[in-house]
Scaffold this active site. Structure first.
Site, PDB file in Angstrom:
ATOM      1  N   LYS A  40       0.843  -1.204   0.000  1.00 44.90           N
ATOM      2  CA  LYS A  40       0.000   0.000   0.000  1.00 44.90           C
ATOM      3  C   LYS A  40       0.877   1.252   0.000  1.00 44.90           C
ATOM      4  CE  LYS A  40      -3.598   0.182   2.884  1.00 44.90           C
ATOM      5  NZ  LYS A  40      -4.301   0.451   4.161  1.00 44.90           N
ATOM      6  N   THR A 122     -11.884   4.611  15.965  1.00 46.41           N
ATOM      7  CA  THR A 122     -13.053   4.506  16.844  1.00 46.41           C
ATOM      8  C   THR A 122     -12.777   3.454  17.906  1.00 46.41           C
ATOM      9  OG1 THR A 122     -14.485   5.117  15.019  1.00 46.41           O
ATOM     10  CG2 THR A 122     -15.536   4.072  16.908  1.00 46.41           C
ATOM     11  N   PHE A 146     -15.866  11.981  12.095  1.00 49.84           N
ATOM     12  CA  PHE A 146     -17.290  11.850  11.757  1.00 49.84           C
ATOM     13  C   PHE A 146     -17.473  11.866  10.242  1.00 49.84           C
ATOM     14  CE2 PHE A 146     -18.611  12.144  16.086  1.00 49.84           C
ATOM     15  CZ  PHE A 146     -17.687  12.997  16.703  1.00 49.84           C
ATOM     16  N   ASN A 204     -23.034   7.750  16.260  1.00 45.83           N
ATOM     17  CA  ASN A 204     -23.337   6.737  15.239  1.00 45.83           C
ATOM     18  C   ASN A 204     -24.524   5.877  15.649  1.00 45.83           C
ATOM     19  OD1 ASN A 204     -21.548   7.556  13.360  1.00 45.83           O
ATOM     20  ND2 ASN A 204     -20.060   5.925  13.686  1.00 45.83           N
ATOM     21  N   PHE A 245     -31.144  11.688   7.675  1.00 45.95           N
ATOM     22  CA  PHE A 245     -31.183  10.313   8.169  1.00 45.95           C
ATOM     23  C   PHE A 245     -32.576   9.844   8.520  1.00 45.95           C
ATOM     24  CE2 PHE A 245     -26.811   8.681   8.291  1.00 45.95           C
ATOM     25  CZ  PHE A 245     -26.227   9.759   7.642  1.00 45.95           C
ATOM     26  N   LEU A 246     -33.538  10.300   7.723  1.00 46.93           N
ATOM     27  CA  LEU A 246     -34.917   9.824   7.852  1.00 46.93           C
ATOM     28  C   LEU A 246     -35.360   9.175   6.545  1.00 46.93           C
ATOM     29  CD1 LEU A 246     -36.971  12.562   9.791  1.00 46.93           C
ATOM     30  CD2 LEU A 246     -36.300  10.286  10.590  1.00 46.93           C
ATOM     31  N   CYS A 256     -19.120   1.366   9.706  1.00 50.22           N
ATOM     32  CA  CYS A 256     -19.231   2.091  10.981  1.00 50.22           C
ATOM     33  C   CYS A 256     -20.485   1.773  11.790  1.00 50.22           C
ATOM     34  CB  CYS A 256     -19.146   3.594  10.719  1.00 50.22           C
ATOM     35  SG  CYS A 256     -17.541   4.081  10.103  1.00 50.22           S
ATOM     36  N   LYS A 316     -23.745   1.937   0.115  1.00 46.29           N
ATOM     37  CA  LYS A 316     -24.379   3.212  -0.237  1.00 46.29           C
ATOM     38  C   LYS A 316     -23.695   3.711  -1.487  1.00 46.29           C
ATOM     39  CE  LYS A 316     -21.739   6.629   2.219  1.00 46.29           C
ATOM     40  NZ  LYS A 316     -21.753   7.730   3.173  1.00 46.29           N
TER      41      LYS A 316
HETATM   42  C1  UDX Z   1     -21.240   6.941   9.000  1.00 47.67           C
HETATM   43  C2  UDX Z   1     -21.496   8.264   9.706  1.00 47.67           C
HETATM   44  O1  UDX Z   1     -22.453   9.001   8.969  1.00 47.67           O
HETATM   45  C3  UDX Z   1     -20.215   9.053   9.842  1.00 47.67           C
HETATM   46  O2  UDX Z   1     -20.433  10.243  10.585  1.00 47.67           O
HETATM   47  C4  UDX Z   1     -19.181   8.219  10.587  1.00 47.67           C
HETATM   48  O3  UDX Z   1     -17.995   8.874  10.721  1.00 47.67           O
HETATM   49  C5  UDX Z   1     -18.982   6.921   9.873  1.00 47.67           C
HETATM   50  O4  UDX Z   1     -20.206   6.241   9.714  1.00 47.67           O
HETATM   51  P1  UDX Z   1     -20.923   6.089   6.516  1.00 47.67           P
HETATM   52  O5  UDX Z   1     -20.847   4.742   7.101  1.00 47.67           O
HETATM   53  O6  UDX Z   1     -19.958   6.482   5.486  1.00 47.67           O
HETATM   54  O7  UDX Z   1     -20.843   7.202   7.702  1.00 47.67           O
HETATM   55  O8  UDX Z   1     -22.367   6.191   5.851  1.00 47.67           O
HETATM   56  P2  UDX Z   1     -23.718   6.982   6.040  1.00 47.67           P
HETATM   57  O9  UDX Z   1     -23.865   7.956   4.941  1.00 47.67           O
HETATM   58  O10 UDX Z   1     -23.848   7.448   7.397  1.00 47.67           O
HETATM   59  O11 UDX Z   1     -24.758   5.789   5.771  1.00 47.67           O
HETATM   60  C6  UDX Z   1     -24.735   4.661   6.582  1.00 47.67           C
HETATM   61  C7  UDX Z   1     -25.830   3.689   6.150  1.00 47.67           C
HETATM   62  O12 UDX Z   1     -27.101   4.210   6.500  1.00 47.67           O
HETATM   63  C8  UDX Z   1     -25.871   3.406   4.650  1.00 47.67           C
HETATM   64  O13 UDX Z   1     -26.100   2.044   4.445  1.00 47.67           O
HETATM   65  C9  UDX Z   1     -27.054   4.239   4.173  1.00 47.67           C
HETATM   66  O14 UDX Z   1     -27.670   3.666   3.055  1.00 47.67           O
HETATM   67  C10 UDX Z   1     -27.976   4.163   5.389  1.00 47.67           C
HETATM   68  N1  UDX Z   1     -28.914   5.292   5.508  1.00 47.67           N
HETATM   69  C11 UDX Z   1     -28.410   6.551   5.687  1.00 47.67           C
HETATM   70  C12 UDX Z   1     -30.293   5.047   5.471  1.00 47.67           C
HETATM   71  O15 UDX Z   1     -30.751   3.914   5.322  1.00 47.67           O
HETATM   72  N2  UDX Z   1     -31.141   6.108   5.624  1.00 47.67           N
HETATM   73  C13 UDX Z   1     -30.683   7.391   5.809  1.00 47.67           C
HETATM   74  O16 UDX Z   1     -31.511   8.292   5.938  1.00 47.67           O
HETATM   75  C14 UDX Z   1     -29.271   7.620   5.832  1.00 47.67           C
END
Ligand code: UDX
Length: 432
Positions: A40, A122, A146, A204, A245-246, A256, A316
Site C-alpha cells: 500500500k 473509533t 465523523f 453513530n 437520516f430519515l 461504521c 451506499k
Molecule cells: C457513517 C457516519 O455518517 C459518519 O459520521 C461516521 O464517521 C462513519 O459512519 P458512513 O458509514 O460512510 O458514515 O455512511 P452513512 O452515509 O452514514 O450511511 C450509513 C448507512 O445508513 C448506509 O447504508 C445508508 O444507506 C444508510 N442510511 C443513511 C439510510 O438507510 N437512511 C438514511 O436516511 C441515511
C-alpha cells in the site's frame, strides 16, 4: 507548538488515515504517513489511491510534495510530534473492538517523549484511560472522526464540530490539535477523553437508531396506507427531529454503524447495563434487509427459479465498500429461496465478486435487467434514475420493481407499466 508549520504524523493509511493525511496536507502541513502494508505504501508513493473516495486522488496528487509515505515509525517520530492514530479497530467475534493495532502504535511511542498521540480510530469509551494507565507520561488526545464515505473530504473540510477529548497532563497537546483544526471553523468541543470517545459511539448509534425508527414507521405505513416519504417530510421540519437520516430503506450498512452499534451495546453489557434500545435497532435493521423477500413473493409467488436483478451492491452510493452491505444478506436470502441472482454495481463489482461468488455480475444495469422476473434497487446510484424504463420493461420477463431506497419516480415507473413497490409507500389507488 506552532500549528502553522507543524508537521503531522498519521499512523494507519486506510480510509480515515488517507483522508486525514491528505486534508491536513491541503491545509499546508508537512505529513509523514505510515502503514505496515508495504504494498500500500509503495502504491501511495506512486500516487495510486487504493480506495474509492470522490476527489481524494486529485487532492493527494495536488499535495504529493507535502506527504511522505513510510513503513518506518522511526521516520514518523523523527519528523513529527503530533501523531494521529488512524488504525483499524475491527469487531471481534464477541462484538468488542479489536484494539491490538492501537496498542501496537502506543507501544512504539518512546517513554517520556514529547510526542502526542491523537486517537482518531473509533475505540470504546475507557480506552484512552486504560492506555494512560499503562503509559502515564503519554500525551494523549481523543479526536474522533465523523467522516461519511463518499463525502469524506467535504466532511473533513467543513466539520459540524471537532471533538477534542483531553485529561490532565495533555492540555498542551490538545491545544495543538485545536490549532490544527482552527482553519476549518467547526464548533470546537473540548471535553474529557471518556466523553469524547462516547460522543463518537453515541452519535453513530443515534443515527442508526433514527434509521431503524423510520424503517419501522415505513413498515407501519404499509399497513395503514400512509406514505413514509410524506411522514418523514412532516417529521423532519421539526428542528428537534431534523430531516437528515430519515430515509427509509432496506437497512443501514457500512464499516461504521453496524460495528459501532454492536460495540456500544457490548460496552454497556460489559459494564452490567442491558442497552435494550440498541438490541432493537440491530434486530430491526436485520429484518429490514429481509422484508424485500416477502414483497417479491407478493408479486411473483414462489421465488424458486425466478431471476432477480439487484441494482447496486455497495452499502451506499459513491463508495465501493461492501462491508455489511444489505445486498449481502438479500442475495443470500434470494438464493436460499431458490432464485437466480444477477447484479450490477457501477463501482463495487470487484469487491462484491469475491464476497458474492454465486451471484452473476452484469456489465451494465440494462444487462442485469434483461430477462429478469423482477428487479430490486439496493443502492441509490444516480444512473439508475436515468434508465429508459419503457425500454427496460420490454427486456424484462415481468416488470416488477422493488425500490429498496424509495429512490425512483414511482409515477414514472407505473406509467411505464411497472408494478412498483417501495418501502413504506402506498399502493396506487387502483391497486395496480
Ligand atoms: C457513517 C457516519 O455518517 C459518519 O459520521 C461516521 O464517521 C462513519 O459512519 P458512513 O458509514 O460512510 O458514515 O455512511 P452513512 O452515509 O452514514 O450511511 C450509513 C448507512 O445508513 C448506509 O447504508 C445508508 O444507506 C444508510 N442510511 C443513511 C439510510 O438507510 N437512511 C438514511 O436516511 C441515511
Amino acid at each position: 507548538m506552532d500549528a502553522e508549520r507543524e508537521a503531522v504524523g498519521v499512523v494507519g493509511v486506510g480510509w480515515v488515515g488517507l483522508v486525514t493525511a491528505t486534508c491536513f496536507a491541503e491545509l499546508g502541513h508537512p505529513i509523514v504517513a505510515l502503514d505496515v502494508n508495504e504494498e500500500k505504501v509503495e502504491s501511495l508513493r506512486r500516487g495510486e489511491v487504493t480506495i474509492h473516495e470522490p476527489g481524494l486522488a486529485e487532492l493527494l496528487e495536488k499535495n504529493s510534495e507535502r506527504i511522505t509515505f513510510t513503513t518506518s515509525m522511526g521516520e514518523v517520530l523523527a519528523a513529527t510530534r503530533i501523531l494521529f492514530c488512524c488504525v483499524d479497530t475491527p469487531p471481534t467475534y464477541s462484538g468488542d473492538a479489536d484494539l491490538s493495532r492501537v496498542r501496537s502504535v502506543v507501544a512504539q511511542i518512546p517513554e517520556g517523549s514529547e510526542h502526542a498521540l491523537v486517537m482518531k480510530s473509533t475505540v470504546p469509551s475507557g480506552t484512552g484511560a486504560s492506555i494512560r494507565r499503562d503509559k502515564p507520561d503519554l500525551r494523549y488526545v481523543s479526536c474522533p472522526e465523523f467522516l461519511k464515505e463518499g463525502s469524506a473530504i467535504e466532511d473533513f473540510m467543513h466539520p459540524d464540530r471537532v471533538v477534542v477529548g483531553v485529561d490532565e497532563g495533555s492540555e498542551e497537546a490538545a491545544d495543538a490539535v485545536e490549532r490544527l483544526y482552527q482553519p476549518l471553523g467547526g464548533e470546537m468541543v473540548r471535553t474529557d477523553v471518556a466523553s469524547a470517545e462516547m460522543i463518537k459511539l453515541a452519535s453513530n448509534a443515534f443515527l442508526a437508531t433514527k434509521i431503524s425508527f423510520i424503517n419501522e414507521i415505513a413498515n407501519v405505513c404499509e399497513q395503514t396506507g400512509a406514505d413514509v416519504i410524506e411522514v418523514a417530510r412532516g417529521m423532519g421540519l421539526d428542528e428537534r427531529i431534523g430531516a437528515s437520516f430519515l430515509r427509509a430503506g432496506i437497512g443501514y450498512g457500512g464499516s461504521c454503524f453496524p460495528k459501532d452499534v454492536s460495540a456500544l451495546k457490548q460496552l454497556a453489557g460489559n459494564s452490567g447495563y442491558h442497552f435494550q434500545l440498541l438490541n432493537a435497532v440491530i434486530e430491526v435493521n436485520e429484518l429490514q434487509k429481509r422484508r424485500v423477500i416477502a414483497k417479491l413473493e407478493k408479486h411473483l409467488g414462489s421465488l424458486a427459479d425466478k431471476r432477480i436483478a439487484l441494482l447496486g451492491l455497495a452499502f451506499k452510493p459513491d463508495t465501493d465498500d461492501m462491508r455489511e452491505a444489505s445486498s449481502l444478506v438479500l442475495s443470500a436470502r434470494l438464493q436460499g429461496e431458490g432464485a437466480e441472482v444477477v447484479a450490477y454495481d457501477p463501482v463495487a463489482e470487484e469487491s462484491a465478486a469475491s464476497m458474492l461468488p454465486d451471484v452473476e455480475m452484469a456489465s451494465s444495469a440494462t444487462a442485469a435487467l434483461e430477462g429478469a422476473d423482477a428487479a430490486v434497487l439496493v443502492t441509490e446510484w444516480p444512473e439508475f434514475s436515468e434508465l429508459d424504463w419503457a425500454m427496460v420493461r420490454e427486456s424484462m420477463a415481468s416488470p416488477v420493481l422493488i425500490d429498496g431506497r424509495n429512490y425512483l419516480d414511482s409515477d414514472a415507473l407505473r406509467a411505464a407499466g411497472f408494478v412498483y413497490d417501495g418501502i413504506g409507500r402506498p399502493d396506487p389507488p387502483d391497486g395496480t
